[in-house]
Design a protein around this motif. Structure first.
Motif: not given
Lengths: 242, 220
Positions: A51, A80, A86, A90, A106, B115, B117-118, B120-128, B132, B135
């Protein structure tokens, strides 16, 4: 067929401790690759690298024909195309619907209301659209996390133990949603799991990761029926392999 | 002194409000940066912020006094960039220095408590990176609000800095706290007490407004 991912000489270390060492690994477009292994085998690290959430200590990852390294990370637009669900969902401290809309927001997608409603129905949570995410049960929360990822229509869906700690009803539901999504979109998926049965149910190819090393990778049938490595045989028979 | 009183109240609110606005505009992004990013000098920055949370107002007043006085440390700089001593602008300057570490330090602590983890999750969802950070600030909004309230509390009530750089000039730089000191020293305890009551009331109202602004997000 050209591979979607080509990992070459890839290694990841944390504080000098090597957690992943992959001389080579290819992931084909449209396939579901299940990565099996005990906890601490480096499975989650592999997903974070796929990722592009962290940079490797050594080696490079080619994605869709472009090679990326630690000094040359992919641009946001490439990142993206990939997303991860996960093990622990989260969720943001917002409503269920707002959580599912988050990734679209986003990307500046205007008013994705109909899409959100369709997704809520698909994961069986249409009545909880306005509920605060923190009031959900574990299974409901994980379905929201999955819907939030699917809303992005990712080219690559990475699943990090998405059904660990869930009851059979939710496991079944989540597996169904994943299969429906793959049938509809031909998305590539990498599923990390320690559940041998789940890999058997979902995967096209299966890999076994042990202490950061790839022990065996083969099409599902061959992996389970004729494993070449004794450690693979032991793992799929439920014996401890450390 | 009714007319004078409203002037004093208005100036207190203007000086403290402006200082709080500036320290929030700088302190919240600075705190998010210190809390979310790794960079060289981050620990030093945190140390400075945490030390700054306990700055004695008189010492900051003295520092700003020396900085701004005509033969002071910054006297070589063009005067249009710096406020003059004994003006409301100098008081805003001093109070910004007092509240900035509180706003930034507590914001950093609030975002660090979100957290990982959150994140990491926010970046995994494509946040710059900016998306991030925004958020995570939203997730830490209760803590960020406390940071702003702490910054407000530290400066609406302080007297040392505004006294030194403002000079407590009637009709010009007199604020509630300096008026209380003056009236107490003159023996006008009733008036001093009344001014104290006004100060407490203002503080209550301001915090009430801040909490209302946040709406339901502080609900358990």
């Amino acid at each position: 067929m050209t591979a979607l991912y080509q990992l070459t000489d890839l290694a990841q270390e944390y504080d000098g401790r090597r957690v992943l060492d992959l001389p080579a690994l290819e992931i084909q477009p449209g396939e579901l690759l299940a990565v099996l292994g005990p906890s601490g085998a480096g499975k989650s690290t592999l997903l974070r690298l796929l990722n592009f959430l962290e940079t490797p200590t050594r080696g490079n990852i080619a994605f869709d024909g472009q090679t990326y390294t630690a000094s040359q990370p992919p641009p946001l637009a490439v990142r993206r195309r990939i997303t991860t669900v996960f093990q622990r969902p989260a969720l943001l401290n917002r409503s269920v619907a707002e959580n599912i809309a988050y990734g679209l927001g986003l990307r500046g997608v205007p008013n994705p209301h109909e899409q959100i409603t369709a997704l809520l129905e698909r994961v069986g949570l249409d009545e909880l659209a306005d509920a605060p995410a923190r009031t959900l049960s574990g299974g409901e929360a994980q379905r929201v996390a999955l819907a939030r990822a699917l809303a992005l229509r990712p080219d690559v869906l990475l699943l990090d133990e998405p059904t660990a700690n869930l009851d059979p009803y939710n496991v079944n539901l989540i597996e169904e949603i994943i299969q429906q999504h793959r049938a509809a979109t031909q998305a590539t998926a990498v599923l990390v799991t320690h559940n041998v049965f789940q890999a058997r149910r979902l995967a096209d190819r299966v890999a076994l990761l042990l202490n950061g090393q790839l022990v065996e990778i083969a099409p599902r049938q061959q992996f389970f029926d004729h494993p070449t490595d004794p450690r693979t045989r032991a793992f799929i028979q439920g014996e401890m392999v450390y | 002194m009714p007319g004078e009183l409203t002037d004093i109240i208005a100036l207190s609110l203007r000086v403290t409000g402006l200082a709080l606005l500036i320290s929030s505009l700088i302190g919240i992004p600075l705190g998010a940066l210190a809390g979310l990013r790794r960079f060289i000098g981050r620990r030093l920055l945190m140390l400075i912020l945490y030390t700054g949370m306990g700055f004695p107002p008189v010492v900051v007043g003295l520092f700003v006094y020396l900085l701004l006085s005509r033969n002071g440390w910054l006297s070589g700089l063009p005067t249009e960039f710096l406020p003059s001593l004994f003006t409301p602008a100098a008081m805003v300057f001093a109070q910004t220095i007092l509240s900035l570490p509180l706003v930034a330090g507590l914001t950093a602590a609030a975002v660090m408590a979100v957290d990982p983890n959150l994140r990491l999750q926010v970046r995994a969802l494509g946040a710059s990176q900016v998306q991030a950070a925004w958020t995570i600030l939203g997730e830490a909004r209760a803590g960020v609000l406390v940071a702003v309230i702490a910054g407000f509390g530290s400066i609406i009530s302080e007297v040392g800095a505004v006294m030194m750089v403002g000079g407590n000039i009637a009709g010009h730089t007199r604020v509630l706290t300096t008026a209380i000191v003056l009236e107490t020293s003159k023996g006008n305890f009733d008036l001093a007490l009344a001014l104290g009551g006004v100060l407490l009331g203002l503080s209550f109202l301001a915090n009430f407004a801040l909490l209302t602004l946040q709406g339901k997000t502080l609900d358990p």
